[in-house]
Design an enzyme around this catalytic site. Structure first.
Site, PDB file in Angstrom:
ATOM      1  N   CYS A  92      -7.468  50.990  18.182  1.00  0.00           N
ATOM      2  CA  CYS A  92      -7.146  49.717  17.509  1.00  0.00           C
ATOM      3  C   CYS A  92      -5.694  49.305  17.714  1.00  0.00           C
ATOM      4  O   CYS A  92      -5.310  48.197  17.374  1.00  0.00           O
ATOM      5  CB  CYS A  92      -7.452  49.812  16.022  1.00  0.00           C
ATOM      6  SG  CYS A  92      -9.020  50.619  15.666  1.00  0.00           S
ATOM      7  N   HIS A 119     -10.803  41.636  13.516  1.00  0.00           N
ATOM      8  CA  HIS A 119     -10.235  42.802  14.201  1.00  0.00           C
ATOM      9  C   HIS A 119     -10.921  43.030  15.550  1.00  0.00           C
ATOM     10  O   HIS A 119     -11.693  43.974  15.707  1.00  0.00           O
ATOM     11  CB  HIS A 119     -10.368  44.022  13.286  1.00  0.00           C
ATOM     12  CG  HIS A 119      -9.742  45.277  13.815  1.00  0.00           C
ATOM     13  ND1 HIS A 119      -8.737  45.277  14.764  1.00  0.00           N
ATOM     14  CD2 HIS A 119      -9.965  46.587  13.513  1.00  0.00           C
ATOM     15  CE1 HIS A 119      -8.387  46.526  15.025  1.00  0.00           C
ATOM     16  NE2 HIS A 119      -9.123  47.338  14.294  1.00  0.00           N
TER      17      HIS A 119
END
Lengths: 393, 182
Positions: free
Chosen positions: A83, A337
């Site tokens: 991420c 995200h």
């Protein structure tokens, strides 16, 4: 080492993007960034693609995007750090310019997560840690890893599930003011509290969504930045660190050592007082993959005293007008995200904040001229922090 | 179907059977594997190729520790040179730069550090009911992550005493380890 400026930014609409494939989504952001910089593809020396992939069909995203965007035969490579891929890719682009290797670099972060089903994505992200020792036998999930931090933090400091939900309420509020955000609706604490558990004590509304999206930056050396813009934003400093792959090898579950190490590195290099970083920044992004992540992140970054982070949230001190505005683009929670795009998208928004051209209702007052981006990969497995400034270093 | 291996394969095959049947029919009648997206109606090309991944993972370097599970013991690696204990076990001690490890059986007793309940499961665990995963600090000071066998997770708290069990997991029928309240 040369100074590196951000001279153009672009971002796609984040969300469930069944209308676009990987390259089309990347181009949406690249085109906007080129327009913003008044640049053409011919100005780009080399490019970096931030993409985690695995859930999407193209295994060589950098060449697919290079061909689609007319960049070929220029060289581009994929950079991956879970991420934190977005800031990792930006750091690589920065280094190419700082070292003198290139003058103008395109950084594009992109993720097409919805090419796979939700259970498949849950499986693939659940494997992000130590596959053999913590997934194979125990089937952890991404919210599950963070939930173990949430349990330990709440037990130790007395934070409640309502406190966690208040982070979601704030981030949905700012997402509703961001036309590019995945979620366009505000939510209440009650709605958040009544959402189902995904990994107790983490609920669906505590969690960032599975998002498709892209974000792009045009980086330029101090020697050529003036060709593109009169108001560049400068990358002042970087900090980075890793955590252990096995969560069992960590000592407590109330914060990420990797964020502490990375932020202190960035603060030291930018001349920021690590005991009081709040007074240096107008606005910050804190990696809120889950609401608990924003809370512990604030403590790790030194923006709040450890154990008292949730009190700042309770007192609405992390809204614009409070002590320190946090995630006023909606954060991962509200804006979405798209793994590889997330860190790049943070920079896109902080640049607009520092240039005072953020969307109506979510422009932070800019008086200090500095902003902080914090991008976490996995559960503190990778951390990148970047300090941006209006003034040239 | 003696263990989870074939059981899981059949479960997953079953899970994808109906949606794939639909795409198969559409492809047969329309000539292309194109279906409307379930949420937006956008045309979606459904991959006609399936990728199946099953990794083969070398464990020669940690075999004594894996093998000890058959004896009902959870083992860490202890460096004969500096005494550092590694769990999960590893073959090499990067501190001493030597690869001289001995089997160190871990204490089965410890205290709960933190835990969660996995409500939304990964694809390969979807055949399970909600399960509790926790991290327990053993008497040796070593943390171990594993499932916790408890009917009511509300009874858990930080510091609750736990006991390690090494055995075949019911239904899955291969040896692993989990905790039970002591």
């Amino acid at each position: 080492m040369r100074n590196v400026a951000i001279v153009g930014v672009g971002i796609s609409r984040y969300g469930y993007r069944s209308d676009s494939n990987l390259a089309e989504l990347a181009w949406e952001a690249i085109n906007e960034a080129l327009n913003d910089a008044g640049a053409g593809v011919e100005d780009i020396d080399t490019y970096i693609v931030g993409n985690t992939g695995v859930w999407s069909s193209e295994p060589l995203p950098a060449v697919v995007i290079g061909e689609y965007a007319g960049l070929q035969p220029k060289n581009g490579i994929r950079v991956e750090a879970a991420c934190a891929t977005g800031l990792a890719a930006t750091r690589t682009g920065y280094s190419l310019i700082a070292s003198g290797e290139a003058d103008v670099v395109l950084v594009v972060g992109v993720e097409k997560m919805n090419e796979s089903t939700t259970p498949q994505v849950v499986e693939l992200i659940g494997r992000a840690g130590n596959y053999f020792w913590e997934f194979e036998n125990f089937g952890l999930t991404f919210p599950g890893y963070y939930a173990m931090y949430a349990t330990a933090y709440m037990k130790r400091y007395g934070a409640t599930e309502e406190d966690l939900c208040m982070v979601a309420v704030k981030n949905h509020h700012y997402a509703s003011l961001n036309p590019k955000a995945h979620f366009q609706k505000r939510i209440t604490v009650e709605e958040c509290m009544s959402s189902r558990y995904v990994a107790w004590p983490i609920k669906l509304y505590d969690s960032s969504p599975i998002t498709d999206g892209a974000a792009a930056l045009i980086l330029a050396s101090e020697d050529v930045a003036g060709k593109f813009t009169d108001s560049p934003i400068w990358i002042r400093s970087w900090g980075y660190a890793n955590g252990t792959s096995n969560l069992s090898r960590r000592s407590d579950f109330i914060g990420f050592e990797s964020t502490v190490v990375a932020s202190r590195m960035a603060y030291r290099r930018a001349g920021i007082d690590p005991d009081n970083p709040v007074k240096f920044f107008d606005v910050v992004t804190v990696h809120d993959a889950f609401t608990i992540a924003e809370i512990i992140g604030m403590g790790d970054l030194g923006l709040a005293k450890r154990g008292e982070e949730y009190k700042l949230v309770r007192e609405e001190q992390t809204y614009i007008g409070g002590l320190i505005p946090v995630n006023v683009d909606g954060g991962l929670k509200g804006k979405g995200h798209p793994i590889g795009a997330t860190g790049v998208g943070m920079i896109v928004d902080l640049v607009k904040q520092l240039q005072q051209r953020a969307d109506k209702g979510r422009q932070a007052p800019i008086s200090k001229g500095m902003a902080l981006a914090h991008n976490v990969g996995g559960t503190g497995h990778y951390v990148f922090t970047a300090v941006l400034s209006v003034d040239k270093p | 179907m003696k263990t989870v291996i074939l059981k899981l394969k059949r479960f997953l095959d079953g899970l994808f059977e109906d949606p794939l049947k639909l795409v198969d029919d559409v492809t047969d009648s329309s000539g292309l594997p194109v279906v409307p997206d379930q949420k937006t109606g956008d045309p979606i090309w459904v991959d006609v190729r399936e990728i199946r991944m099953r990794y083969t993972i070398p464990i020669k370097g940690v075999y004594p520790y894996i093998d000890s599970l058959r004896k009902g013991r959870l083992a860490a690696a202890k460096c004969r040179s500096c005494g550092k204990i590694y769990f999960p076990p590893q073959k090499d001690c990067p501190r001493c730069r030597v690869s001289d490890m001995e089997v160190h059986y871990l204490s089965p007793e410890g205290e709960l550090v933190t835990w969660t309940v996995i409500n939304v499961k990964p694809l390969s665990f979807m055949h399970h009911k909600d399960y509790v995963v926790g991290i327990v600090r053993l008497r040796d000071g070593i943390n171990v992550l594993a499932w916790i066998d408890i009917d009511d997770p509300a009874k858990l708290d930080v510091g609750v005493r736990m006991r390690l069990v090494v055995d075949k997991r019911p239904d899955e029928n291969y040896i692993t380890y989990w905790f039970k309240p002591a």
